[in-house]
Each structure stands twice: as structure tokens, then as C-alpha cells.
Scaffold this active site. Structure first.
Site, PDB file in Angstrom:
ATOM      1  N   CYS A  71      -0.115   0.134   8.205  1.00  0.00           N
ATOM      2  CA  CYS A  71      -0.547   0.657   6.899  1.00  0.00           C
ATOM      3  C   CYS A  71      -1.962   1.237   6.946  1.00  0.00           C
ATOM      4  O   CYS A  71      -2.300   2.124   6.164  1.00  0.00           O
ATOM      5  CB  CYS A  71      -0.471  -0.446   5.846  1.00  0.00           C
ATOM      6  SG  CYS A  71       1.208  -0.927   5.426  1.00  0.00           S
ATOM      7  N   GLU A  86       0.820  -1.199   0.000  1.00  0.00           N
ATOM      8  CA  GLU A  86       0.000   0.000   0.000  1.00  0.00           C
ATOM      9  C   GLU A  86       0.864   1.262   0.000  1.00  0.00           C
ATOM     10  O   GLU A  86       0.530   2.259  -0.655  1.00  0.00           O
ATOM     11  CB  GLU A  86      -0.918   0.034   1.235  1.00  0.00           C
ATOM     12  CG  GLU A  86      -1.786  -1.208   1.394  1.00  0.00           C
ATOM     13  CD  GLU A  86      -1.153  -2.261   2.277  1.00  0.00           C
ATOM     14  OE1 GLU A  86      -1.869  -2.792   3.135  1.00  0.00           O
ATOM     15  OE2 GLU A  86       0.059  -2.556   2.101  1.00  0.00           O
ATOM     16  N   SER A 142      19.789 -44.210  -8.584  1.00  0.00           N
ATOM     17  CA  SER A 142      18.583 -43.387  -8.644  1.00  0.00           C
ATOM     18  C   SER A 142      18.635 -42.270  -9.676  1.00  0.00           C
ATOM     19  O   SER A 142      17.662 -41.526  -9.812  1.00  0.00           O
ATOM     20  CB  SER A 142      18.328 -42.748  -7.271  1.00  0.00           C
ATOM     21  OG  SER A 142      19.415 -41.915  -6.901  1.00  0.00           O
TER      22      SER A 142
END
Length: 363
Positions: free
Chosen positions: A85, A52, A169
Site C-alpha cells: 500500500c 487505504e 450449571s
């Protein structure tokens, strides 16, 4: 429809802070006057101005009067690293505030909405609430429970195997899937593996964005992690942590500490690190979200302790067909199907030849 249009702009702005604002939420803001966007902003980093404030700074005092502010999250109500704010919004002269979702933080939840209305400002709440809540799911768990939001990731064959019986793997999934999974590391505060994964696969575990600060944690009750492991490379030494048991050799603990690495000494449970204790202490170290990248036993233990919120599964179109091969999750000894840990599918997509599934864990 107009509210949704401008809120989506604010949502897209908020996403610019992805992976950069923790433990704060991602927030975006748009100021509209007479059908024109006159200001916009997003929260860029923890400790910096909120969305804001960035948006209001783009607009002069005259231009902001009688305008509408669209903000994805309710403006903060209390003094933290920055002033509240909600007071700046009231002082600005906007006449309407459209809020995506209320702040889950009890210190703010609904209080700023009420304060704005008492100041004579029109407030609408709940625009695009679904996607805005999902955007800050990690923040919501962290702020409500004090525990890190946790995702466990596994790359497996169609029959659920992550390695052959001999331990081989690499690689089960495609290069595309591996690159994609690496980019997701940027969304988390920390990445965690078990020591067996370090010893067998020797992963670096670094994010795809070299600017991203990412803590790396290896769970190693007997301090077997070698200092030459890639785990310690290409990152700040203090971002590499070893979580070990209280029974670990003090001389070896100092061995890591002298090289600048963090050591977290945890209580032992069944001869292993008490994961629940470890997870409870991590938020105090600035960790609000964790990605567990293996191995199978660590994921199994975390699921058993109900620490995992979601699973990320990468499934290759391949079948190993070996009963002795390692499964993606091990450690459970459940005798009945109804004792399974159940998941809810959230999202699936193809990445190259592989399927990526996100699922919510239901306890």
C-alpha cells in the site's frame, strides 16, 4: 485536535471489519482535503483490498493531490496477498499521511514511514495510539510470536463456582450476559472447550452471526465426543475439529474424519493433549485468536502452560457456598499465595444483574 478527530473516524471505520479480517489487522482510512472528507475505506476481509486502497478509489486523481491521508495502521511495505500500500499512497499525490500506530509486523515496522518521508511526504505517527493498539491486540501477538491470542471465559458465582457438586450449571448468569458473551464469539477465529464441557453441557458453541466462519475445537484425548453432540450441528463439518492424543484409537479417528471433521493428533503429556504443542500448530491452520469457553480443567491447564492472555469473567450476584462445587479454574497445586497467577483489571461493566470483567494475565 484535528488529527484526533479524523483518526477517530478512521478508527470507527476499522471496527466495521471486526471479526472479518483475521489473520490481518483491522484498518481504517480517511482522506481529507481542505477540511472535507473526500474518501474513506476499511479493510473488509483477508485477501481483499486494504483500507487505504478503498479510500483512494473513492477519490479521483486530481482530488487526492495535496490531501491528507489518515490511516489507523502504517501502510504495508511488502507484497503479500495484495501489492504494498505504501507505493499506492506515494503514487496518489497525497502530501501528508497521519499514521495511528506503526505496523508490529517486522516486515513493515517503520519501513513505510521512512519510505513516505523519503518521497517528500509529511508523516505524523502516534495519534490515538492507545486505542488503536488495543483494537489489534490479537494481530500483534500473532505476528510477533506466531502464537494465537487467547482469551479464557468463565461464568461463575461470587464465590468462584461454575457448577454444583452434582454437576448442575445452567444457568448461573443471566440471559443478558449469555447473549453478550455469545456476540463476543464473533471476534475470534476459533472457540475451544474440553470434552467434559461437551458431555455435561452439550453446547452448540456457534457465533451469534451465522455468517461468521468460526472453527470449533474440542480437546478430547480419548475421543469421547459423541457425533450427535450439538457441537457438530448448524455449521460446516470441516469447521469442527477434535484435538486428541497420539494414543487415541485410530479407528475412532477415522470415524470423525469420514464425517468431514478435522482431527489434530497431538503428543500426550501426563496422559492428556499437550496444549502448548496444539497452540503452536493452530496458526498454521489460519487461527490467530482463540476463545476458551471451558471447562475448568482446560482453562487451568492453559493458564499453567502460559497460553492465556486474558480472562473474561462473568460474575453472578449469587453464592453457592459448597466446598465440593466446581471452581472456575482447577488444576493448580500451589502451596503459597505468592505463587498465584496475577491479573491486571482492564475493564468492568454491568450486564443485566451480572458483572463482566476483562483482565490481563500476568506471568
Amino acid at each position: 485536535m484535528q488529527d484526533e478527530f479524523y483518526m477517530r473516524l478512521a478508527y470507527e471505520l476499522a471496527l466495521k471489519g471486526r471479526g472479518k479480517t483475521s489473520p490481518n489487522p483491522m484498518v481504517g482510512a480517511v482522506i481529507v482535503k481542505q477540511g472535507r472528507v473526500v474518501g474513506q475505506g476499511w479493510h473488509r476481509r483477508c485477501g481483499g483490498p486494504h483500507a487505504e486502497i478503498w479510500a483512494l478509489r473513492q477519490v479521483g486523481p486530481r482530488a487526492v493531490r495535496n490531501a491528507t491521508l489518515y490511516v489507523t495502521l502504517e501502510p504495508c511495505f511488502t507484497q503479500g496477498r495484495t501489492p504494498p500500500c505504501v507505493d499506492a499512497v506515494i503514487a496518489s499525490g497525497v502530501t501528508t499521511v497521519v499514521v495511528g500506530v506503526k505496523d508490529p509486523n517486522p516486515a513493515t515496522h517503520g519501513k513505510s514511514v521512512r519510505k513516505l518521508r523519503r518521497a517528500g511526504i509529511t508523516v505524523r505517527v502516534g495519534v490515538l495510539a492507545g486505542c488503536l493498539t488495543e483494537m489489534n491486540v490479537a494481530f500483534e501477538k500473532y505476528i510477533r510470536t506466531g502464537m494465537p491470542w487467547t482469551v479464557a471465559k468463565a461464568a461463575q458465582t461470587l464465590d468462584g463456582k461454575i457448577a454444583t457438586s452434582t454437576g448442575n450449571s445452567q444457568w448461573i448468569t443471566s440471559l443478558e450476559a449469555r447473549r453478550f458473551s455469545r456476540t463476543l464469539r464473533n471476534d475470534f477465529d476459533a472457540i475451544m472447550v474440553g470434552v467434559d464441557t461437551v458431555l455435561k453441557d452439550n453446547p452448540a458453541l456457534n457465533p451469534s452471526d451465522p455468517r461468521k466462519p468460526l472453527k470449533k475445537i474440542v480437546v478430547d484425548s480419548r475421543l469421547r465426543t459423541p457425533l450427535q453432540a450439538r457441537f457438530f450441528q448448524d455449521c460446516d463439518p470441516k469447521d469442527c475439529w477434535i484435538a486428541t492424543a497420539a494414543s487415541a484409537d485410530p479407528a475412532r479417528i477415522q470415524w470423525y474424519q469420514r464425517r468431514g471433521h478435522g482431527v489434530i493428533v497431538c503428543p500426550a503429556r501426563h496422559g492428556r493433549v499437550d496444549l502448548a504443542w496444539l497452540f503452536r500448530c493452530l496458526p498454521s491452520k489460519g487461527i490467530a485468536s482463540i476463545l476458551i469457553e471451558g471447562g475448568a480443567r482446560l482453562i487451568g491447564a492453559a493458564l499453567q502452560d502460559k497460553l492465556v492472555d486474558r480472562m473474561h469473567m462473568y460474575i453472578a450476584p449469587a453464592i453457592l457456598g459448597d466446598a465440593d462445587a466446581l471452581s472456575s479454574v482447577v488444576g493448580f497445586k500451589r502451596k503459597k499465595i505468592e505463587q498465584c497467577t496475577r491479573l491486571s483489571w482492564l475493564h468492568s461493566r454491568m450486564i443485566g444483574p451480572d458483572m463482566f470483567i476483562q483482565a490481563q494475565v500476568n506471568y
